[in-house]
Motif scaffolding. Structure first.
Motif, short mmCIF file in Angstrom:
data_model
loop_
_atom_site.label_atom_id
_atom_site.label_comp_id
_atom_site.label_asym_id
_atom_site.label_seq_id
_atom_site.Cartn_x
_atom_site.Cartn_y
_atom_site.Cartn_z
N ARG A 10 1.11 -1.39 0.23
CA ARG A 10 0.12 -0.38 0.07
C ARG A 10 0.79 1.75 -0.14
NH1 ARG A 10 -4.74 0.31 4.49
NH2 ARG A 10 -5.11 -1.63 2.88
N ILE A 11 2.27 1.49 1.00
CA ILE A 11 2.90 2.32 0.53
C ILE A 11 3.64 2.51 -0.66
CG2 ILE A 11 4.61 1.25 1.77
CD1 ILE A 11 4.71 4.51 2.91
N TRP A 12 3.53 1.24 -1.36
CA TRP A 12 4.33 1.41 -2.62
C TRP A 12 3.52 2.81 -3.62
CZ3 TRP A 12 9.24 2.24 -0.99
CH2 TRP A 12 9.24 1.54 0.14
N LEU A 13 2.34 1.96 -3.58
CA LEU A 13 0.88 2.47 -4.23
C LEU A 13 1.21 4.50 -4.00
CD1 LEU A 13 -1.53 -0.71 -4.02
CD2 LEU A 13 0.02 0.07 -5.78
N GLY A 14 0.59 4.40 -3.11
CA GLY A 14 1.12 5.56 -2.68
C GLY A 14 1.98 6.88 -3.41
N PHE A 15 3.06 5.76 -2.95
CA PHE A 15 3.93 6.43 -3.86
C PHE A 15 4.34 6.82 -5.29
CE2 PHE A 15 7.39 5.98 -0.06
CZ PHE A 15 7.71 6.88 -0.48
N ALA A 22 1.86 14.22 -8.69
CA ALA A 22 3.60 15.34 -9.37
C ALA A 22 3.50 16.03 -10.67
CB ALA A 22 4.45 15.24 -8.30
N THR A 23 3.59 14.80 -11.61
CA THR A 23 3.99 14.81 -12.58
C THR A 23 3.27 15.46 -13.96
OG1 THR A 23 5.72 12.90 -12.23
CG2 THR A 23 4.98 13.34 -14.43
N ALA A 24 1.92 15.19 -13.13
CA ALA A 24 0.15 15.77 -13.15
C ALA A 24 0.61 17.27 -13.36
CB ALA A 24 -0.22 14.97 -13.10
N CYS A 54 7.75 7.95 -8.34
CA CYS A 54 6.69 6.86 -8.85
C CYS A 54 7.76 5.18 -9.35
CB CYS A 54 7.03 7.12 -10.74
SG CYS A 54 4.92 8.00 -10.77
N LEU A 55 9.41 5.72 -9.85
CA LEU A 55 10.66 4.66 -9.69
C LEU A 55 10.79 4.56 -8.68
CD1 LEU A 55 12.65 3.61 -11.67
CD2 LEU A 55 14.54 5.20 -11.00
N ALA A 56 10.72 4.83 -7.44
CA ALA A 56 10.87 4.30 -6.54
C ALA A 56 9.59 4.10 -5.40
CB ALA A 56 10.55 5.76 -5.17
N GLY A 57 8.49 4.34 -6.40
CA GLY A 57 7.42 3.45 -6.01
C GLY A 57 6.97 1.87 -6.85
#
Length: 80
Positions: A10-15, A22-24, A54-57
């Motif tokens: 869930r935390i990675w989905l949040g990332f 942020a990119t949008a 996004c890459l970290a997630g």
């Protein structure tokens, strides 16, 4: 926790979700003021920060960030 469909990711989905947002926002800031100069540093920060998030997630969901403190214990407790 047994009905949790996302599991411990869930935390990675949040990332990933935050990075997409942020990119949008960075791309929208570029489109809103084509005639005037947009704050270049803010736009650059939104675009690069969103992509890095996004890459970290994605890397976290792949399980390659288990070296972070606290993450290795979470994976060891999870049933296979």
């Amino acid at each position: 926790m047994e009905s949790d469909m996302a599991g411990g990711n869930r935390i990675w989905l949040g990332f990933i979700g935050g990075g997409i947002l942020a990119t949008a926002l960075g791309f929208c800031a570029l489109d809103l003021a084509p005639e005037t100069s947009a704050p270049v540093f803010g736009v650059m920060l939104l675009l690069t920060g969103g992509m890095v998030s996004c890459l970290a997630g994605a890397v976290g969901m792949a399980g390659m960030l288990a070296w972070l403190p606290g993450m290795a214990d979470e994976h060891a407790d999870r049933p296979q």
